[in-house]
Write a protein that holds these residues in place. Structure first.
Motif, PDB file in Angstrom:
ATOM      1  N   ASN A  32       3.192 -13.627 -73.264  1.00 27.86           N
ATOM      2  CA  ASN A  32       4.104 -13.649 -74.334  1.00 27.86           C
ATOM      3  C   ASN A  32       5.401 -13.981 -73.293  1.00 27.86           C
ATOM      4  N   TYR A  33       5.372 -14.913 -72.220  1.00 29.14           N
ATOM      5  CA  TYR A  33       6.546 -15.273 -71.076  1.00 29.14           C
ATOM      6  C   TYR A  33       5.946 -16.958 -70.758  1.00 29.14           C
ATOM      7  N   LEU A  34       6.354 -17.811 -71.317  1.00 30.71           N
ATOM      8  CA  LEU A  34       5.507 -19.089 -71.467  1.00 30.71           C
ATOM      9  C   LEU A  34       5.442 -18.797 -69.626  1.00 30.71           C
ATOM     10  N   ASP A  35       6.289 -18.959 -69.339  1.00 27.15           N
ATOM     11  CA  ASP A  35       5.660 -19.199 -67.855  1.00 27.15           C
ATOM     12  C   ASP A  35       4.419 -18.652 -67.475  1.00 27.15           C
ATOM     13  N   HIS A  36       3.980 -16.837 -67.839  1.00 25.92           N
ATOM     14  CA  HIS A  36       2.977 -16.339 -67.327  1.00 25.92           C
ATOM     15  C   HIS A  36       1.702 -17.478 -68.333  1.00 25.92           C
ATOM     16  N   VAL A  37       2.001 -17.748 -69.454  1.00 26.69           N
ATOM     17  CA  VAL A  37       1.418 -18.933 -70.254  1.00 26.69           C
ATOM     18  C   VAL A  37       0.211 -19.889 -69.246  1.00 26.69           C
TER      19      VAL A  37
END
Length: 298
Positions: free
Chosen positions: A92-97
């Motif tokens: 649910n956070y793009l950088d984590h994706v």
């Protein structure tokens, strides 16, 4: 006996739960301030947050301050002891994706469950299970539901959210990939500390909070982001989840973790015996837990 008094929710005041000689009780407390007042609704105290929120109909103005007592850090329990549901959100956070090797986020919220046995207090020692040496850390903003609801629109989400707290979502990474779903890696006993306080949403930006969220492992900042960067914000999560199921007072939604998790590092960075992990969220405070090897009887 001192008459109950109105509550000034400013300055990070929130609801905590402390152990007393008479059993657990919900109190009004600020992070790092051991002085607390018993939280009352219609003059009644409550041992857990779901019952208190139900009695208050999710309205912070219904809560009053009663007797003052000492509630040091070591006495604090998870502010919600037995939530009916713990719904967690992945990716649910793009950088984590992206750190996980994907280029874009999911089309719909990625849901998975936990249970109340997963929870620990905000300053508790947390057992590291001997079955795995791949225990990861995740800092998360947790939503606390205030009222019983079904099929809520995103536009009405502010009527549903009571407040927010911090969560540390311990993840057993090797068990997480045993199958195509992740429950076996996410629902371990005691690996999800919660707290220290639940702060009403109205003092933290409502249903779209923009709060700094930071994870600190043994004094080193390993996660640092803002909750405004959630791919699915709190209103969208509530609308999607309540399409599927009824949410009730005290239910929790863990909104996902920012980038910087241990599994994505080279080499991986795991929690070890003696590790200390801290989750700091602006306006809420911090939970700090030491991880200790679990002693299992033969």
């Amino acid at each position: 006996m001192t008459a109950p008094s109105a509550v000034d929710w400013t300055g990070g005041l929130g609801l905590a739960r402390t152990a007393t000689d008479d059993g657990p009780v919900v109190v009004l407390r600020r992070d790092a301030d051991p002085a607390a007042a018993i939280a009352l609704v219609d003059g009644q105290r409550h041992p857990d947050l779901p019952a208190l929120l139900d009695a208050a109909a999710g309205d912070p103005s219904r809560i009053t301050a009663g007797e003052v007592l000492d509630a040091p850090d070591r006495s604090l329990l998870s502010p919600v002891g037995r939530p009916g549901k713990i719904i967690c959100i992945g990716q649910n956070y793009l950088d984590h994706v992206r750190e996980g090797g994907r280029t874009g986020g999911p089309a719909y919220p990625d849901l998975f469950p936990k249970w109340h046995t997963c929870l620990s207090g905000p300053y508790a020692d947390v057992p590291l299970p001997p079955e795995s040496d791949q225990i990861d850390y995740e800092s998360e903003l947790a939503v606390v539901i205030g009222r019983r609801v079904r099929r809520v629109t995103a536009e009405s989400a502010s009527d549903v959210v009571f407040g927010y707290t911090a969560a540390s979502d311990g993840s057993v990474r090797d068990y997480q990939v045993h199958t195509g779903q992740r429950t076996a890696g996410k629902a371990w006993d005691s690996l999800t500390p919660l707290g220290p306080v639940v702060v009403p949403a109205e003092t933290l930006g409502g249903d779209r909070p923009d709060l700094a969220i930071t994870g600190v492992l043994d004094g080193q900042v390993v996660q640092d982001d803002r909750t405004a960067k959630l791919l699915f914000g709190v209103p969208e999560l509530i609308a999607y989840i309540t399409t599927v199921m009824t949410l009730e007072p005290g239910d929790l939604i863990l909104t996902g973790t920012p980038s910087g998790v241990g599994v994505a590092r080279k080499p991986p960075l795991w929690l070890r015996d003696g590790s200390e992990f801290e989750v700091r969220i602006e306006g809420i405070g911090s939970l700090r837990n030491r991880y200790v090897a679990e002693r299992v009887s033969p």
